[in-house]
Structure formats: C-alpha cells, structure tokens
Design a protein around this motif. Sequence first.
Motif, PDB file in Angstrom:
ATOM      1  N   SER A 176       0.830  -1.205   0.000  1.00 16.21           N
ATOM      2  CA  SER A 176       0.000   0.000   0.000  1.00 16.21           C
ATOM      3  C   SER A 176       0.863   1.252   0.000  1.00 16.21           C
ATOM      4  N   ASP A 177       1.910   1.264   0.826  1.00 15.17           N
ATOM      5  CA  ASP A 177       2.798   2.431   0.874  1.00 15.17           C
ATOM      6  C   ASP A 177       3.530   2.629  -0.453  1.00 15.17           C
ATOM      7  N   SER A 211       0.499   4.978  -3.316  1.00 12.37           N
ATOM      8  CA  SER A 211       0.831   6.388  -3.507  1.00 12.37           C
ATOM      9  C   SER A 211       1.138   6.716  -4.952  1.00 12.37           C
ATOM     10  N   ASP A 220      -5.418   5.232  -0.948  1.00 14.02           N
ATOM     11  CA  ASP A 220      -5.030   5.204   0.458  1.00 14.02           C
ATOM     12  C   ASP A 220      -6.142   4.687   1.358  1.00 14.02           C
ATOM     13  N   LEU A 260      -4.101   7.688   4.984  1.00 14.67           N
ATOM     14  CA  LEU A 260      -3.000   8.584   5.309  1.00 14.67           C
ATOM     15  C   LEU A 260      -3.260   9.329   6.613  1.00 14.67           C
ATOM     16  N   LYS A 263      -5.531   5.553  10.223  1.00 16.50           N
ATOM     17  CA  LYS A 263      -4.511   4.517  10.035  1.00 16.50           C
ATOM     18  C   LYS A 263      -4.285   3.743  11.325  1.00 16.50           C
TER      19      LYS A 263
END
Length: 290
Positions: free
Chosen positions: A124-125, A129, A136, A141, A146
């Motif tokens: 995901s990171d 992005s 996200d 974010l 989160k």
Amino acid sequence: GGDAPGTGSAPPPQPRPPPPAPPTESAADPANGTAIQTQAAGPAKAKAPPTEQLYLLDISPSSRSVGVLLALLPKASQVEVHMVQNTRDLPESVHKGRAKLPLLVDPRTGFELWDAHAIMGYLSDKYGSQAVPPVDFCFPLEIGLKAKVNQFLAYRQATLWPAVRDHVFAQLFPSSPVCPVSRGPALREYVDNSERRLRMELNRLNTVFLDTTPFLVGASPSAADITCACAISLLDWVSSPRIDNYPNVDAWFRAVKNLPGYKAQSAAHSSFASTSNSVQQGHFALALIE
C-alpha cells in the motif's frame, strides 16, 4: 610545345565511398527456394531485472488478504505472483525457517518480507501512492484512521483468527498441531468450547464493531476489513456457527466479497470442501507455515 592543359594540377576530388553494409545472413525465400539476404538483428536488449515476487498459498486466508489488496493497486501489476501448490514450490528461505508464507521477495536487492499485514502495508505504501488519485483507503494517510486500521489488524491476528482457526481445525483436522485433543469426549468438549469463544467474537463484530458503520473503520473498506473477512471465510467449511445469523456481519462480509479480486483469489477456498482428504491434509500442512 608546352605541357597539356591541367598537367601538374591537383586531381579533382573523388566521391566518398558509401559506408559498409551491415552484416547480413542468408535466409531461404519461401516463394522460390533461393537464398535472400536479411539484415542481422542488432545487439540484444539487456534483460530487465526480475520484479518483486510474491509467494502465496491459495488456501490460506492470510495469503488471500494480500492477493485481494494487490488487485486493488493498479500500479502493483508488476509484482510477480507465485501460487504455492506444494512444498516443492516453497522458497528456500521458507524451507530453512527464515520466513513464512505469504512472502515478498525482491531478487534485485535480496529484500524479503513475510507476514500478511506487513506485506499489505508495504504494498500500500509503495504502490498506493503511485496511483492517480492515490489509493489510500486500505491504509489511510490520516493518522487516526490509520491507527484504527492497525488496531483491527492486531485484533484479527491475536483474537479473531485464533478463534476461527481453532474451531475449524478441530472439526476438520483434529490431529493438526493447533488442536490439543484429537478424539473422544475431550474433542467434543474442545469443539463446543471453541464454538462458544467464536460466537463471542462474531457477536462483538455484530453489535460493537459493525453496529453503526458498514465497515470496521468507517464508511469505506480498508485492509482491516479484507483481512478479517478472509479469516472468517473459513466458516464456509463448517456447519456452525452461520454468518447469516449475525446480520451486520453478514452485510459487511458480502460487501467485502464484492471487492475487485476477492472472487478470483477465493477459487481454491471455494473448492476446498470438495477436494480429497489427502489434498486437504497437504494444504493444511502448508497453511501452518504461515
């Protein structure tokens, strides 16, 4: 008599010779059988380095969670997925006990990452992005949201998954290492106790976590929903308890199953009950590697 005209002067400039033709090789003309000249291929392009490789176990809820998330990240299409079917397909690091499934490997750098939740956060990171707009929703974010996602990932791993696993394994494979008893009245008592424990968690999901919101962290699905839903999907294999007895859980579970990629990732899960016992035993042995 004098010299002839032009005698002793510089010779006129000569045209530059053409550059040498590229090397050629003969090939047969299919029309008349004669040889024709074809231009040789240029230098071979350097082979692109292998991409990140993801090793998943088709029957595993944890691996399925990673596969569903991957389908939601268009920029992650370059990740190469290897579906492990038997112990021969396991990466060396798993054989040697340094890693478990699911496993992400980058052969270009030697980077290895195991644990479904760690891999989901990494994917995901890295790839969320890169999407336009950024993806996200799986790991928001916003710091508070989160944190809530991470809270439910911990709940899934420490509470929900053990409750599901112990109850299902005790019924299908009482001889598996996670079941402390394998036969007789003691097994029946263990199954009854594990079902009570599981019903407590389903009731908690139904009346607390999903009482006012359609998903675990608000109005949108997240990694928490994916991994918790994949965990309770094992209840498809046993007769009790039934998910549809918990209306909020049932509505939530159906919504998660409609996410892109869920159905494709669940093919092995759906056919598991109809496979032979030996195949089931093999899959469960592999599932314990997680």
